[in-house]
Motif scaffolding. Structure first.
Motif, mmCIF file in Angstrom:
data_model
loop_
_atom_site.group_PDB
_atom_site.id
_atom_site.type_symbol
_atom_site.label_atom_id
_atom_site.label_comp_id
_atom_site.label_asym_id
_atom_site.label_seq_id
_atom_site.Cartn_x
_atom_site.Cartn_y
_atom_site.Cartn_z
ATOM 1 N N ARG A 206 -41.920 -66.730 63.154
ATOM 2 C CA ARG A 206 -41.266 -65.487 63.140
ATOM 3 C C ARG A 206 -39.928 -65.448 63.812
ATOM 4 N NH1 ARG A 206 -43.782 -60.311 62.168
ATOM 5 N NH2 ARG A 206 -45.832 -61.371 62.667
ATOM 6 N N VAL A 207 -39.018 -64.807 63.339
ATOM 7 C CA VAL A 207 -37.610 -64.688 63.995
ATOM 8 C C VAL A 207 -37.660 -63.549 65.315
ATOM 9 C CG1 VAL A 207 -35.100 -64.106 63.997
ATOM 10 C CG2 VAL A 207 -36.353 -65.136 61.913
ATOM 11 N N ALA A 208 -37.686 -64.274 66.463
ATOM 12 C CA ALA A 208 -37.605 -63.389 67.817
ATOM 13 C C ALA A 208 -36.560 -63.059 68.193
ATOM 14 C CB ALA A 208 -38.425 -64.447 68.794
ATOM 15 N N ASN A 209 -35.349 -63.536 67.756
ATOM 16 C CA ASN A 209 -34.231 -63.051 68.231
ATOM 17 C C ASN A 209 -33.121 -63.811 67.439
ATOM 18 O OD1 ASN A 209 -32.160 -62.185 69.986
ATOM 19 N ND2 ASN A 209 -31.925 -64.092 71.437
ATOM 20 N N ARG A 210 -32.039 -63.096 67.277
ATOM 21 C CA ARG A 210 -30.852 -63.494 66.465
ATOM 22 C C ARG A 210 -29.665 -63.181 67.305
ATOM 23 N NH1 ARG A 210 -29.160 -62.776 60.052
ATOM 24 N NH2 ARG A 210 -26.998 -63.367 60.299
ATOM 25 N N SER A 211 -28.639 -64.122 67.216
ATOM 26 C CA SER A 211 -27.232 -63.537 67.934
ATOM 27 C C SER A 211 -26.207 -64.139 66.875
ATOM 28 C CB SER A 211 -27.032 -64.163 69.249
ATOM 29 O OG SER A 211 -26.961 -65.564 69.261
ATOM 30 N N ASP A 212 -25.191 -63.506 66.778
ATOM 31 C CA ASP A 212 -23.908 -63.873 65.753
ATOM 32 C C ASP A 212 -22.718 -63.889 66.488
ATOM 33 O OD1 ASP A 212 -25.001 -64.111 62.610
ATOM 34 O OD2 ASP A 212 -26.287 -62.776 63.753
ATOM 35 N N ARG A 213 -21.727 -64.668 66.524
ATOM 36 C CA ARG A 213 -20.664 -64.578 67.060
ATOM 37 C C ARG A 213 -19.247 -65.320 66.079
ATOM 38 N NH1 ARG A 213 -19.172 -68.357 70.888
ATOM 39 N NH2 ARG A 213 -20.731 -69.816 71.664
ATOM 40 N N SER A 397 -26.103 -62.386 74.395
ATOM 41 C CA SER A 397 -26.426 -62.934 73.095
ATOM 42 C C SER A 397 -27.834 -63.598 73.063
ATOM 43 C CB SER A 397 -25.078 -64.058 72.883
ATOM 44 O OG SER A 397 -25.245 -64.867 73.801
ATOM 45 N N ALA A 398 -28.288 -63.756 74.156
ATOM 46 C CA ALA A 398 -29.816 -64.293 74.162
ATOM 47 C C ALA A 398 -30.635 -63.456 74.219
ATOM 48 C CB ALA A 398 -29.646 -65.206 75.566
ATOM 49 N N SER A 399 -30.453 -62.129 74.253
ATOM 50 C CA SER A 399 -31.398 -60.993 74.604
ATOM 51 C C SER A 399 -31.789 -60.534 73.140
ATOM 52 C CB SER A 399 -30.848 -59.932 75.239
ATOM 53 O OG SER A 399 -30.333 -60.495 76.551
ATOM 54 N N SER A 400 -32.887 -59.788 72.801
ATOM 55 C CA SER A 400 -33.232 -58.940 71.899
ATOM 56 C C SER A 400 -34.098 -57.865 72.474
ATOM 57 C CB SER A 400 -34.029 -59.745 70.910
ATOM 58 O OG SER A 400 -35.208 -60.263 71.429
ATOM 59 N N PHE A 401 -34.095 -56.626 71.585
ATOM 60 C CA PHE A 401 -34.953 -55.671 72.185
ATOM 61 C C PHE A 401 -35.458 -54.613 71.147
ATOM 62 C CE2 PHE A 401 -30.684 -53.789 71.617
ATOM 63 C CZ PHE A 401 -31.056 -52.573 71.227
ATOM 64 N N GLU A 402 -36.763 -54.112 71.342
ATOM 65 C CA GLU A 402 -37.225 -53.221 70.118
ATOM 66 C C GLU A 402 -37.431 -51.866 71.043
ATOM 67 O OE1 GLU A 402 -40.838 -55.507 68.093
ATOM 68 O OE2 GLU A 402 -40.874 -55.910 70.124
ATOM 69 N N VAL A 403 -37.332 -50.758 70.159
ATOM 70 C CA VAL A 403 -37.346 -49.557 70.653
ATOM 71 C C VAL A 403 -38.689 -48.715 70.101
ATOM 72 C CG1 VAL A 403 -36.468 -47.266 70.859
ATOM 73 C CG2 VAL A 403 -34.714 -49.218 70.798
ATOM 74 N N ASN A 404 -39.493 -48.249 70.931
ATOM 75 C CA ASN A 404 -40.805 -47.824 70.534
ATOM 76 C C ASN A 404 -41.694 -48.571 69.729
ATOM 77 O OD1 ASN A 404 -40.119 -45.281 71.894
ATOM 78 N ND2 ASN A 404 -38.958 -44.655 69.872
ATOM 79 N N PRO A 405 -42.013 -49.816 70.153
ATOM 80 C CA PRO A 405 -42.511 -50.673 69.229
ATOM 81 C C PRO A 405 -44.153 -50.346 69.513
ATOM 82 C CG PRO A 405 -42.200 -51.919 71.229
ATOM 83 C CD PRO A 405 -41.292 -50.600 71.369
ATOM 84 N N ASP A 406 -44.716 -50.878 68.433
ATOM 85 C CA ASP A 406 -46.481 -50.336 68.434
ATOM 86 C C ASP A 406 -47.166 -51.497 69.305
ATOM 87 O OD1 ASP A 406 -48.991 -49.256 68.139
ATOM 88 O OD2 ASP A 406 -49.179 -49.991 65.972
ATOM 89 N N ARG A 407 -47.196 -51.123 70.735
ATOM 90 C CA ARG A 407 -47.742 -52.235 71.547
ATOM 91 C C ARG A 407 -48.650 -51.047 72.496
ATOM 92 N NH1 ARG A 407 -46.004 -57.585 72.243
ATOM 93 N NH2 ARG A 407 -44.341 -57.914 70.871
ATOM 94 N N PRO A 408 -49.693 -51.817 72.974
ATOM 95 C CA PRO A 408 -50.616 -50.978 74.008
ATOM 96 C C PRO A 408 -49.808 -50.660 75.411
ATOM 97 C CG PRO A 408 -51.751 -53.000 73.129
ATOM 98 C CD PRO A 408 -50.498 -53.122 72.719
ATOM 99 N N GLU A 409 -48.873 -51.527 75.627
ATOM 100 C CA GLU A 409 -48.257 -51.171 76.999
ATOM 101 C C GLU A 409 -47.243 -50.060 76.728
ATOM 102 O OE1 GLU A 409 -48.242 -54.333 75.262
ATOM 103 O OE2 GLU A 409 -48.192 -55.804 76.526
ATOM 104 N N VAL A 410 -46.678 -49.974 75.477
ATOM 105 C CA VAL A 410 -45.827 -48.836 75.259
ATOM 106 C C VAL A 410 -46.437 -47.531 75.177
ATOM 107 C CG1 VAL A 410 -44.344 -47.997 73.404
ATOM 108 C CG2 VAL A 410 -44.290 -50.586 73.863
#
Length: 617
Positions: A206-213, A397-410
Motif C-alpha cells: 500500500r502507498v503510505a506516503n507520496r511527495s512530488d517536487r 515532504s516526508a509527511s502524510s496525513f488523513e482527515v477523519n479516518p475510520d480508526r478506533p483512536e479517531v
C-alpha cells in the motif's frame, strides 16, 4: 577450556535445495575461494564463494555478501570453521541453487577436520525452480509454468516463515491495470526480503506516503513514495519521464503490485524508512493497481502524546500525532531569501486530549488545498518537529496525513472532543524565543558533517562553524559573472545589444557588477569538505576584489588567476557555513555554502582550546 564444537543443522543443505530454507542454520565452511571481478576491475569489491556442509551434504555455491568480506579478511570465517547463517536468500541459476549470505555469526574457528562425510547435493533433488517463473505483474507466455505459491502446511512452518520472510512467497490479490483489465495472480515476496542480489522480484503493498517536487528551475521532476506491507516498508523514487509514466498510477492509500527497478542501499540522509534498501523506478518498472485489497495492511501509526513533544530532542525529529483541529488560519505568502521564490503557507492549531495546543505549518499546494474545518480530526504520519515558539510542527515532504479516518483512536478522540474538548481551555508550550527557529551555529570539525549527516534534511538547513585551511580552488569559466547592480539582487545579467537585462528585476542596465561564485576544498585534521563561496567570502580568501577577478577572467589572464589561487592555499580561516540538501543530475547531495569567513583570532582560539581541554581533564 576447549570450546565445544557447535552441532550442525542436520539436513539443512538438502532443505535449502528443496526450497524449504530453514531458519538460522549452522554449517561448516569447507573451502573459501576468492572470485575475481568481471574484467578484473579493481574498483569493484572482491567476492568470496564458500562451500558449506551440514555433515551429510555440501553446497559448493554459497556467495558471501560484500559487506561481510571483513569476516574473511580478518580471518574470522576460516576453512573448517563453523558459522550460523542469520540472514540469507537463495536463487536458482541454470538449475543450480545458490545461497547468498547476507548475515552470519562465527560460532567456532578451525575444528581441524571435515565433520562427517558430506556428499555434493544433487541439483535434481530440488523440488522446483520457483525463482525461474516470471515475477512480473503481466501475464506469462502460455508455455511458461504458473507462479509457484509457497505456503506453510503446518503450524511450525508458519512460525518459521514469520520469522524468516526470505523463505515466504505468497500470491497477491487479483490486480487490475490502469485500464481496468484484470491480470493473472502473480508471485510476490515480502518487502523486507528485498535486496540488491535479486534480479527479478515483485512486491505488493500500500502507498503510505507520496511527495512530488521539481528541481533545475522546474525542468526536473522527482517523485518519492513509501510502500508498506505486513513485513515492512520501503522508499521508491522516480525521476523525470518515469514520473510522467508512473505518477498518475500511484495514489496514497491504494494497493499495487510493483515489478522491476534498481535496488540500492538506502541513503539515510534522505530516506526515513526503516529499510536498509530503496528502489529507483526505471523504464523496466511495471505498476499494477490491486482491486481486492482485503488482508492488506493499512498505514501504521505510532502516536505520540502532546505532553511528550515539548521535552523531546527536536533536531531532525519526526513523530506521528493524532489531534483535533482547534483553529485554521488563512493562507499567506513568504519570499525565500535564497532565490526570492514566493511560498504559500497556512498555520493551523492542533490539540489532543492533554488540552495542549500546538501550531502546525502547511506549505505549498497542501496549504492551498486544505479545506478542513475546526473539529475535524487529523492523523499525521511523520510530522516534523521544531523548537520554534517552544514546540511546533510542520507537514514536510516526508509527511502524510488523513482527515477523519475510520480508526478506533479517531472515534475515541471525537467522543472526547464532543463531550469535553470543544469547550476546554487549552494551554500552549512554553515559549522558546522562536526568532532563530532553533538555529545553532555550533563549532564542529569537518568529519562531523558526514558523521552527523548535517544538511541532509530537505526542509531545514544546518549551520555550523569550523576552522580549516584552503587546499584547492576549482577553476571555472563561470567563477565570475556579470551581475545585476540592483542592491540585494545579484542575478546574472543577459547581454541584449549594448545593454544588460535582469530577468528578475525586469530592467535593462548600461552597467553591471562582477560577482564571484567559487568552489574550494577546505581541510582540517579530521577530513575534507567542498565549500561554495560568493563574493563577500571569496574576496577575503583571494585577497582581491570581484571586479579585478572578473577583469582578469575577461582578459584571459590565466597565469595571474593561478597565482592568486595558489597564494590563498594553506591559509587558515574560520568558516561559518550553511549546509542544505539539493538535487542535481537526479542525485540528492548536500551543498555547503560559506556565509562568512574570518581570519583565525589566535588569542580567542587558544582560549577555546583551553576550555575544551578542561572538559576532558
Amino acid at each position: 577450556n576447549i570450546m565445544a564444537v557447535p552441532q550442525l543443522t542436520t539436513g539443512g543443505i538438502e532443505a535449502i535445495s528443496n526450497e524449504q530454507n530453514p531458519e538460522t542454520p549452522t554449517f561448516q565452511v569447507l573451502t573459501i575461494k576468492k572470485i575475481a571481478s568481471a574484467g578484473n576491475d579493481a574498483s569493484k569489491p572482491e567476492r568470496y564463494r564458500l562451500c558449506l556442509s551440514d555433515g551429510s551434504f555440501k553446497q559448493p555455491s554459497a556467495m558471501l555478501a560484500t559487506q561481510l568480506n571483513d569476516l574473511v579478511t580478518d580471518n574470522k570465517i576460516v576453512e573448517n570453521g563453523i558459522i550460523r547463517l542469520d540472514r540469507y536468500i537463495c536463487n536458482t541459476v541454470s538449475g543450480r541453487r545458490i545461497i547468498i549470505v547476507l548475515g552470519a555469526t562465527v560460532l567456532h574457528g578451525d575444528v581441524g577436520h571435515e565433520i562427517g562425510e558430506p556428499k555434493k547435493i544433487d541439483a535434481n533433488a530440488s523440488k522446483g525452480d520457483a525463482d525461474a517463473a516470471p515475477a512480473g505483474g503481466s501475464a506469462a507466455p502460455a508455455a511458461a509454468a504458473p507462479p509457484r505459491d509457497v505456503k506453510p502446511t503446518t503450524a511450525a512452518l508458519a512460525t518459521n516463515a514469520s520469522k524468516n520472510p526470505y523463505s515466504n512467497k505468497g500470491k497477491t490479490p487479483s490486480a487490475r491495470t490502469s485500464g481496468g483489465a484484470t491480470s493473472t495472480t502473480v508471485s510476490t515476496i515480502p518487502i523486507q526480503a528485498l535486496n540488491p542480489y535479486q534480479t527479478r522480484w515483485t512486491i505488493c503493498g500500500r502507498v503510505a506516503n507520496r511527495s512530488d517536487r521539481t528541481y533545475k528551475n522546474g525542468e526536473g521532476k522527482l517523485m518519492n513514495v513509501e510502500i508498506i506491507d505486513d513485513s515492512g516498508e520501503i522508499r521508491c523514487t522516480a525521476f523525470n519521464s518515469d514520473v510522467d509514466r508512473l505518477g498518475s498510477l500511484l495514489e496514497v492509500g491504494k494497493v499495487y503490485t510493483i515489478r522491476g527497478g534498481r535496488m540500492k542501499p538506502a541513503n539515510k540522509k534522505f530516506n526515513r524508512t526503516s529499510n536498509d534498501y530503496e528502489i529507483t523506478f526505471g523504464s523496466e518498472t511495471v505498476i499494477t493497481e490491486v482491486a481486492d485489497t482485503s488482508g492488506m495492511p493499512t498505514i501504521r501509526y505510532e502516536y505520540v502524546d502532546f505532553t511528550q513533544l515539548e521535552g523531546m530532542n527536536k533536531e531532525d525529529a519526526y513523530v506521528d500525532v493524532l489531534a483535533v483541529i482547534h483553529s485554521v488560519d488563512e493562507t499567506s505568502t513568504i519570499t525565500t531569501k535564497r532565490d526570492s521564490r514566493e511560498l504559500t503557507k497556512r498555520e493551523i492549531t492542533l490539540m489532543d486530549q492533554s488540552q495542549i495546543a500546538i501550531r502546525c505549518t502547511l506549505w505549498g499546494t497542501t496549504a492551498e488545498n486544505f479545506a478542513h474545518q475546526v473539529g475535524d480530526i487529523v492523523s499525521i504520519k511523520k510530522a516534523k518537529l521544531s523548537d520554534f515558539h517552544g514546540c511546533s510542527m510542520s507537514i514536510s515532504s516526508a509527511s502524510s496525513f488523513e482527515v477523519n479516518p475510520d480508526r478506533p483512536e479517531v472515534h475515541e478522540l471525537r467522543g472526547w472532543y464532543e463531550t469535553e474538548g470543544k469547550n476546554a481551555t487549552v494551554s500552549r508550550p512554553a515559549g522558546g524565543g522562536g526568532g532563530g527557529g532553533g538555529r545553532s551555529d555550533r563549532r564542529i570539525v569537518i568529519s562531523q558533517v558526514k558523521d552527523e549527516n548535517l544538511g541532509a534534511n530537505e526542509d531545514k538547513a544546518d549551520w555550523f562553524i569550523f576552522k580549516g585551511s584552503v587546499s584547492f580552488i576549482k577553476k571555472s569559466e563561470k567563477s565570475c559573472y556579470k551581475a545585476c547592480p540592483s542592491e540585494s539582487c545579484n542575478k546574472k545579467l543577459i547581454e541584449d545589444g549594448d545593454e544588460f537585462r535582469c530577468e528578475k528585476c525586469n530592467k535593462a542596465y548600461k552597467d553591471y557588477e562582477y560577482r564571484i561564485m567559487m568552489s574550494l576544498s577546505a581541510l582540517d585534521q579530521t577530513s575534507q569538505l567542498w565549500v561554495s563561496c560568493f563574493s563577500e567570502t571569496a574576496e577575503i580568501i583571494l585577497g582581491e576584489t570581484a571586479k579585478k577577478m572578473g577583469e582578469l577572467q575577461d582578459a584571459g589572464d590565466e597565469a595571474t588567476i593561478d597565482k592568486i589561487h595558489k597564494d590563498a592555499y594553506f591559509k587558515q580561516y574560520m568558516f561559518k557555513c550553511r549546509a542544505k540538501a539539493e538535487t542535481y543530475n537526479d542525485e540528492s547531495r548536500v551543498k555547503c555554502t560559506a556565509v562568512s569567513v574570518t581570519r583565525v583570532d589566535h588569542v580567542a582560539e587558544s582560549k577555546y582550546l583551553i576550555e575544551k581541554i578542561k572538559q576532558y581533564a
